[in-house]
Design an enzyme around this catalytic site. Structure first.
Site, PDB file in Angstrom:
ATOM      1  N   LYS A  59       0.836  -1.221   0.000  1.00  0.00           N
ATOM      2  CA  LYS A  59       0.000   0.000   0.000  1.00  0.00           C
ATOM      3  C   LYS A  59       0.862   1.258   0.000  1.00  0.00           C
ATOM      4  CE  LYS A  59      -2.481  -2.773  -0.379  1.00  0.00           C
ATOM      5  NZ  LYS A  59      -2.470  -4.237  -0.296  1.00  0.00           N
ATOM      6  N   GLY A 189      -0.749 -14.422 -13.119  1.00  0.00           N
ATOM      7  CA  GLY A 189      -1.837 -14.446 -12.150  1.00  0.00           C
ATOM      8  C   GLY A 189      -2.475 -13.080 -11.980  1.00  0.00           C
ATOM      9  N   ALA A 190      -3.762 -12.997 -12.399  1.00  0.00           N
ATOM     10  CA  ALA A 190      -4.497 -11.727 -12.233  1.00  0.00           C
ATOM     11  C   ALA A 190      -5.354 -11.783 -10.981  1.00  0.00           C
ATOM     12  CB  ALA A 190      -5.352 -11.444 -13.466  1.00  0.00           C
ATOM     13  N   GLU A 212      -3.360 -14.608 -17.167  1.00  0.00           N
ATOM     14  CA  GLU A 212      -4.249 -15.282 -16.216  1.00  0.00           C
ATOM     15  C   GLU A 212      -4.815 -16.546 -16.863  1.00  0.00           C
ATOM     16  OE1 GLU A 212      -5.441 -15.204 -12.949  1.00  0.00           O
ATOM     17  OE2 GLU A 212      -6.438 -16.972 -13.765  1.00  0.00           O
ATOM     18  N   ALA A 277       2.649 -14.484  -9.316  1.00  0.00           N
ATOM     19  CA  ALA A 277       1.688 -14.234  -8.229  1.00  0.00           C
ATOM     20  C   ALA A 277       0.499 -15.173  -8.409  1.00  0.00           C
ATOM     21  CB  ALA A 277       1.243 -12.768  -8.248  1.00  0.00           C
ATOM     22  N   GLY A 279      -0.726 -17.295  -6.158  1.00  0.00           N
ATOM     23  CA  GLY A 279      -1.376 -17.685  -4.913  1.00  0.00           C
ATOM     24  C   GLY A 279      -0.364 -17.928  -3.809  1.00  0.00           C
ATOM     25  N   ARG A 280      -0.874 -18.202  -2.618  1.00  0.00           N
ATOM     26  CA  ARG A 280      -0.012 -18.455  -1.457  1.00  0.00           C
ATOM     27  C   ARG A 280      -0.399 -19.790  -0.833  1.00  0.00           C
ATOM     28  NH1 ARG A 280       2.905 -14.208   0.210  1.00  0.00           N
ATOM     29  NH2 ARG A 280       2.902 -14.868   2.391  1.00  0.00           N
ATOM     30  N   ASP A 320      -3.667 -17.324   7.948  1.00  0.00           N
ATOM     31  CA  ASP A 320      -3.462 -17.923   6.622  1.00  0.00           C
ATOM     32  C   ASP A 320      -3.237 -19.433   6.661  1.00  0.00           C
ATOM     33  OD1 ASP A 320      -3.660 -15.369   5.610  1.00  0.00           O
ATOM     34  OD2 ASP A 320      -1.693 -15.346   4.638  1.00  0.00           O
ATOM     35  N   HIS A 452     -23.871  15.430   2.252  1.00  0.00           N
ATOM     36  CA  HIS A 452     -23.714  15.830   0.856  1.00  0.00           C
ATOM     37  C   HIS A 452     -22.641  16.910   0.760  1.00  0.00           C
ATOM     38  CE1 HIS A 452     -24.712  16.884  -3.248  1.00  0.00           C
ATOM     39  NE2 HIS A 452     -24.714  18.161  -2.864  1.00  0.00           N
TER      40      HIS A 452
HETATM   41  P1  FAD Z   1       1.780 -14.019   8.507  1.00  0.00           P
HETATM   42  O1  FAD Z   1       1.550 -12.577   8.405  1.00  0.00           O
HETATM   43  O2  FAD Z   1       2.347 -14.729   7.336  1.00  0.00           O
HETATM   44  O3  FAD Z   1       2.727 -14.227   9.772  1.00  0.00           O
HETATM   45  C1  FAD Z   1       3.224 -15.455  10.137  1.00  0.00           C
HETATM   46  C2  FAD Z   1       4.489 -15.253  10.973  1.00  0.00           C
HETATM   47  O4  FAD Z   1       4.861 -16.493  11.550  1.00  0.00           O
HETATM   48  C3  FAD Z   1       5.696 -14.788  10.150  1.00  0.00           C
HETATM   49  O5  FAD Z   1       6.255 -13.664  10.762  1.00  0.00           O
HETATM   50  C4  FAD Z   1       6.661 -15.967  10.195  1.00  0.00           C
HETATM   51  O6  FAD Z   1       8.027 -15.566  10.224  1.00  0.00           O
HETATM   52  C5  FAD Z   1       6.272 -16.616  11.503  1.00  0.00           C
HETATM   53  N1  FAD Z   1       6.560 -18.048  11.575  1.00  0.00           N
HETATM   54  C6  FAD Z   1       6.194 -19.007  10.682  1.00  0.00           C
HETATM   55  N2  FAD Z   1       6.521 -20.229  11.129  1.00  0.00           N
HETATM   56  C7  FAD Z   1       7.117 -20.027  12.339  1.00  0.00           C
HETATM   57  C8  FAD Z   1       7.663 -20.902  13.315  1.00  0.00           C
HETATM   58  N3  FAD Z   1       7.629 -22.222  13.168  1.00  0.00           N
HETATM   59  N4  FAD Z   1       8.209 -20.360  14.424  1.00  0.00           N
HETATM   60  C9  FAD Z   1       8.236 -19.019  14.609  1.00  0.00           C
HETATM   61  N5  FAD Z   1       7.723 -18.145  13.734  1.00  0.00           N
HETATM   62  C10 FAD Z   1       7.154 -18.651  12.628  1.00  0.00           C
HETATM   63  N6  FAD Z   1      -4.152  -8.917   3.398  1.00  0.00           N
HETATM   64  C11 FAD Z   1      -5.047  -7.956   3.644  1.00  0.00           C
HETATM   65  O7  FAD Z   1      -5.955  -8.166   4.457  1.00  0.00           O
HETATM   66  N7  FAD Z   1      -4.972  -6.734   3.017  1.00  0.00           N
HETATM   67  C12 FAD Z   1      -4.010  -6.459   2.125  1.00  0.00           C
HETATM   68  O8  FAD Z   1      -3.969  -5.355   1.578  1.00  0.00           O
HETATM   69  C13 FAD Z   1      -3.049  -7.451   1.827  1.00  0.00           C
HETATM   70  N8  FAD Z   1      -2.065  -7.202   0.942  1.00  0.00           N
HETATM   71  C14 FAD Z   1      -1.119  -8.160   0.719  1.00  0.00           C
HETATM   72  C15 FAD Z   1      -0.118  -7.882  -0.192  1.00  0.00           C
HETATM   73  C16 FAD Z   1       0.871  -8.810  -0.451  1.00  0.00           C
HETATM   74  C17 FAD Z   1       1.952  -8.498  -1.429  1.00  0.00           C
HETATM   75  C18 FAD Z   1       0.858 -10.058   0.261  1.00  0.00           C
HETATM   76  C19 FAD Z   1       1.929 -11.072   0.032  1.00  0.00           C
HETATM   77  C20 FAD Z   1      -0.156 -10.350   1.164  1.00  0.00           C
HETATM   78  C21 FAD Z   1      -1.157  -9.408   1.393  1.00  0.00           C
HETATM   79  N9  FAD Z   1      -2.202  -9.654   2.292  1.00  0.00           N
HETATM   80  C22 FAD Z   1      -3.148  -8.693   2.508  1.00  0.00           C
HETATM   81  C23 FAD Z   1      -2.324 -10.932   3.009  1.00  0.00           C
HETATM   82  C24 FAD Z   1      -1.832 -10.815   4.456  1.00  0.00           C
HETATM   83  O9  FAD Z   1      -0.487 -10.413   4.437  1.00  0.00           O
HETATM   84  C25 FAD Z   1      -1.993 -12.145   5.167  1.00  0.00           C
HETATM   85  O10 FAD Z   1      -3.325 -12.588   5.064  1.00  0.00           O
HETATM   86  C26 FAD Z   1      -1.625 -12.012   6.633  1.00  0.00           C
HETATM   87  O11 FAD Z   1      -0.300 -11.588   6.786  1.00  0.00           O
HETATM   88  C27 FAD Z   1      -1.828 -13.344   7.353  1.00  0.00           C
HETATM   89  O12 FAD Z   1      -1.485 -13.205   8.682  1.00  0.00           O
HETATM   90  P2  FAD Z   1      -0.942 -14.423   9.546  1.00  0.00           P
HETATM   91  O13 FAD Z   1      -0.729 -13.882  10.919  1.00  0.00           O
HETATM   92  O14 FAD Z   1      -1.810 -15.597   9.377  1.00  0.00           O
HETATM   93  O15 FAD Z   1       0.464 -14.829   8.888  1.00  0.00           O
HETATM   94  P1  AMP Z   2      -4.831 -15.514  -6.202  1.00  0.00           P
HETATM   95  O1  AMP Z   2      -5.058 -16.951  -5.824  1.00  0.00           O
HETATM   96  O2  AMP Z   2      -6.009 -14.611  -5.988  1.00  0.00           O
HETATM   97  O3  AMP Z   2      -3.558 -14.964  -5.635  1.00  0.00           O
HETATM   98  O4  AMP Z   2      -4.624 -15.502  -7.790  1.00  0.00           O
HETATM   99  C1  AMP Z   2      -3.671 -16.280  -8.440  1.00  0.00           C
HETATM  100  C2  AMP Z   2      -4.111 -16.415  -9.895  1.00  0.00           C
HETATM  101  O5  AMP Z   2      -3.056 -17.030 -10.650  1.00  0.00           O
HETATM  102  C3  AMP Z   2      -5.346 -17.294 -10.095  1.00  0.00           C
HETATM  103  O6  AMP Z   2      -6.351 -16.520 -10.698  1.00  0.00           O
HETATM  104  C4  AMP Z   2      -4.859 -18.426 -10.994  1.00  0.00           C
HETATM  105  O7  AMP Z   2      -5.824 -18.799 -11.959  1.00  0.00           O
HETATM  106  C5  AMP Z   2      -3.637 -17.819 -11.694  1.00  0.00           C
HETATM  107  N1  AMP Z   2      -2.656 -18.814 -12.174  1.00  0.00           N
HETATM  108  C6  AMP Z   2      -2.201 -19.912 -11.521  1.00  0.00           C
HETATM  109  N2  AMP Z   2      -1.296 -20.605 -12.292  1.00  0.00           N
HETATM  110  C7  AMP Z   2      -1.173 -19.906 -13.475  1.00  0.00           C
HETATM  111  C8  AMP Z   2      -0.388 -20.082 -14.688  1.00  0.00           C
HETATM  112  N3  AMP Z   2       0.469 -21.106 -14.832  1.00  0.00           N
HETATM  113  N4  AMP Z   2      -0.535 -19.165 -15.684  1.00  0.00           N
HETATM  114  C9  AMP Z   2      -1.374 -18.118 -15.541  1.00  0.00           C
HETATM  115  N5  AMP Z   2      -2.124 -17.904 -14.440  1.00  0.00           N
HETATM  116  C10 AMP Z   2      -2.040 -18.765 -13.398  1.00  0.00           C
END
Ligand code: FAD
Ligand code: AMP
Length: 480
Positions: A59, A189-190, A212, A277, A279-280, A320, A452
């Site tokens: 952001k 990935g879109a 995508e 990008a 997915g995660r 997550d 307004h």
């Molecule tokens: P995480 O934030 O991943 O934290 C997990 C922590 O656990 C990490 O610090 C890691 O080092 C630690 N850890 C892992 N395993 C161990 C272990 N065994 N021992 C000790 N420590 C450990 N979400 C939104 O809501 N809004 C957004 O705008 C947004 N933008 C994003 C943009 C990007 C580029 C990305 C990558 C993600 C974005 N997200 C956004 C998603 C958001 O970051 C995650 O959903 C969120 O961080 C999840 O929180 P969490 O606490 O589950 O895990």
């Molecule tokens: P998100 O899960 O929202 O982060 O989005 C990831 C996107 O990547 C999804 O819409 C998938 O369809 C797309 N995707 C995954 N694998 C591929 C690939 N090999 N080529 C193009 N798009 C992909």
């Protein structure tokens, strides 16, 4: 201090650090284990993905690049003559790093203020609510707890055709660290992350192509909203190609050669950088001893019930690493719920009311069900929409693209879905979240007085339109 705690949290992202603070506030003796180490190789970094390499840094870059784009392209039409607008990428990155540092340092302060013990190292859940922590020098120590909260988060998915090399083929973290604007940028990935990061670099002048695999654009978003957004993104120059599956990426002479397949067959493209990008994945590496009693589901997420309880007594998991949207605020809500439940209270996360936002320009934000979902479920519903093009404040702000769309149950008028594409959609959606949390009808919103001129008047008008009563636009439905 003894090594026995009421609560040990593993992971200090928005799921874990919030759970730890809440547990301590509720009088529980709490520790939080986090393994992240700063570049100095010594200090611990709190805040997880969200604060360090996710929500916040992305952001920070989106805000700057949006202002840059406005200054470069839109100011003149508003009578502002800013003849030589330029970007200092290094300064932009420095500012981003400063914001991250301020926020992550803030968590350390909050831990102190609330009495949370911070433990630096990798946590592993052993049988019987014990946590083994390995520090950065490889030394281990075992702690005991009445309750353990797992919050280890997620990592970017790496796919075999395009392994990350940290320089040319990067994940979202790498895409937040480019030192210069790539001339040609490919994004695979879109999804939310691909669109946001693609936007950052496109606004600074990169020629961006997003591939995508799926045929439809943003299939989880209400399709009327997604189509409107796609039209606006394309107008901005983002080349989004749907139905295009990336099959290979190879770096040759400082260029990434990408092969992909679309409806016309095999295609090739060349980029200076490629962001993957796609997915995660839940991150549970080294987290669970074999006899921990915690099970994973078929997709690798920690298996929990709707209260975030795992199958091991006294062990919980949030954020997550468990089912549901991978969002920071969802992780935090779960963290609070679990801490409260450990303290004997009975709150519950309302999974039907979690807002989603894509921070592009225009922003896309929604809560509740899409028209497509309701149709598939056979629900009878009414729809009210209102375009920002008919909103005076949007005109004044030079941001008239998009709309507010409210979907309400045809019988009860209860709001089932609230969708926005347009300026400040991320803020406007909160009105839908509050309305839905309170079980509001569209009429409740229609009978509310809105200031307004505000963008929020579009919410009022969309609510009025549900029953065919919008004032400032022709109604699709007739008022009964
Ligand atoms: P995480 O934030 O991943 O934290 C997990 C922590 O656990 C990490 O610090 C890691 O080092 C630690 N850890 C892992 N395993 C161990 C272990 N065994 N021992 C000790 N420590 C450990 N979400 C939104 O809501 N809004 C957004 O705008 C947004 N933008 C994003 C943009 C990007 C580029 C990305 C990558 C993600 C974005 N997200 C956004 C998603 C958001 O970051 C995650 O959903 C969120 O961080 C999840 O929180 P969490 O606490 O589950 O895990
Ligand atoms: P998100 O899960 O929202 O982060 O989005 C990831 C996107 O990547 C999804 O819409 C998938 O369809 C797309 N995707 C995954 N694998 C591929 C690939 N090999 N080529 C193009 N798009 C992909």
């Amino acid at each position: 201090m003894s090594d026995k705690y009421d609560v040990i949290v593993i992971g200090a992202g928005p799921g874990g650090y919030v759970a730890a603070i809440k547990a301590a506030q509720l009088g529980l003796k709490t520790a939080c284990v986090e393994s992240w180490t700063a570049e100095d190789g010594k200090s611990q970094v709190l805040g997880g993905t969200c604060l360090n390499v996710g929500c916040i840094p992305s952001k920070a870059l989106l805000e700057v690049t949006h202002k840059f784009e406005e200054a470069s392209h839109d100011y003149e039409s508003m009578g502002i003559l800013a003849k030589s607008v330029d970007i200092d990428v290094a300064k932009m990155m420095e500012r981003k790093a400063g914001i991250v540092k301020q926020l992550t340092g803030g968590i350390a302060g909050l831990f102190k203020a609330n009495g949370v013990t911070s433990i630096h190292g990798h946590g592993k859940l052993l049988n019987g609510r014990k946590v083994e922590v390995t520090d950065k020098d490889g030394k281990t120590k075992t702690y005991e707890a009445e309750n353990v909260i797992l919050a280890s988060g997620s990592k970017p998915v790496e796919i075999p055709p395009a392994p990350f090399d940290g320089e040319y083929i990067v994940d979202s973290e790498g895409a937040l660290e480019f030192t210069e604007v790539p001339k040609r940028l490919g994004v695979i990935g879109a999804g939310v992350i691909g669109l946001e990061l693609g936007s950052v670099w496109a606004r600074l002048g990169a020629e961006v192509t997003i591939l995508e695999a799926q045929d439809s654009f943003l299939p989880v978003v209400d399709q009327q909203i997604a189509k409107d957004a796609l039209k606006q993104f394309k107008k901005q120059g983002l080349n989004i190609i749907t139905g295009a599956r990336m099959t290979g990426a190879e770096v040759k002479r400082k260029l990434v050669n990408v092969s992909y397949e679309d409806s016309k067959g095999k295609q090739e493209a060349k980029f200076d950088k490629l962001i993957v990008a796609v997915g995660r994945r839940p991150y549970t590496d080294g987290l669970l001893a074999e006899d921990s009693g915690v099970n994973l589901d078929e997709r690798g997420f920690i298996f929990v019930d709707d209260k975030c309880k795992t199958e091991a007594p006294g062990v919980w998991a949030v954020g997550d690493i468990v089912r549901g949207p991978m969002l920071a605020h969802k992780a935090s809500e779960e963290g609070v719920m679990v801490a409260e439940r450990i303290a004997g209270h009975k709150p519950q996360v309302n999974y039907d009311c979690i807002p989603n936002v894509i921070y592009t320009a225009p922003e896309v934000a929604w809560v509740g069900k899409t028209e497509e979902q309701l149709k598939a479920e056979g629900e009878d519903y009414n729809v009210g929409t209102f375009p920002f093009a008919a909103n005076g404040r949007a005109m004044a702000a030079n941001a008239t693209g998009g709309m507010v769309k409210i979907i309400a149950d045809a019988k009860t008028d209860r709001i089932l879905g609230f969708h926005v594409v347009g300026p400040q959609a991320s803020e406007i959606v909160a009105q839908g979240v509050i309305a839905m949390e309170f079980g509001s009808t569209a009429e409740d919103l229609a009978l509310t007085c809105f200031a307004h001129p505000t963008l929020s008047e579009s919410v009022h008008e969309a609510a009025l339109a549900v029953a065919g009563g919008a004032i400032h636009v022709a109604n699709r439905r007739k008022k009964k």
